[in-house]
Design a protein around this motif. Structure first.
Motif, PDB file in Angstrom:
ATOM      1  N   GLU A  11       4.127  53.231  22.181  1.00 43.34           N
ATOM      2  CA  GLU A  11       3.540  54.915  22.470  1.00 43.34           C
ATOM      3  C   GLU A  11       4.013  55.180  23.759  1.00 43.34           C
ATOM      4  O   GLU A  11       3.973  54.376  24.761  1.00 43.34           O
ATOM      5  N   ALA A  25       1.822  59.496  22.368  1.00 40.02           N
ATOM      6  CA  ALA A  25       2.393  59.511  20.916  1.00 40.02           C
ATOM      7  C   ALA A  25       3.563  58.384  20.735  1.00 40.02           C
ATOM      8  O   ALA A  25       4.150  58.148  21.643  1.00 40.02           O
ATOM      9  N   SER A  26       3.554  57.846  19.377  1.00 38.57           N
ATOM     10  CA  SER A  26       4.680  57.031  19.119  1.00 38.57           C
ATOM     11  C   SER A  26       5.887  57.833  18.828  1.00 38.57           C
ATOM     12  O   SER A  26       6.860  57.149  18.936  1.00 38.57           O
TER      13      SER A  26
END
Length: 47
Positions: A11, A25-26
């Motif tokens: 992430e 976020a990934s």
């Protein structure tokens, strides 16, 4: 300057250019969830 090892499953923090919202976020977000502005990966330096 040193190269950063990139792990695509890790992430990353992303910041909105317009309102400054930060999310983790990934996958790169298409737009800011708050204002629909453009997002940038904070681990990538701005030149």
């Amino acid at each position: 300057m040193r190269d950063v090892d990139v792990n695509p499953d890790e992430e990353s923090p992303y910041e909105c250019f317009d309102c400054g919202t930060i999310i983790v976020a990934s996958n790169p977000p298409a737009s800011c969830p708050d204002c629909a502005g453009a997002m940038r990966n904070r681990r990538t330096p701005i030149e």
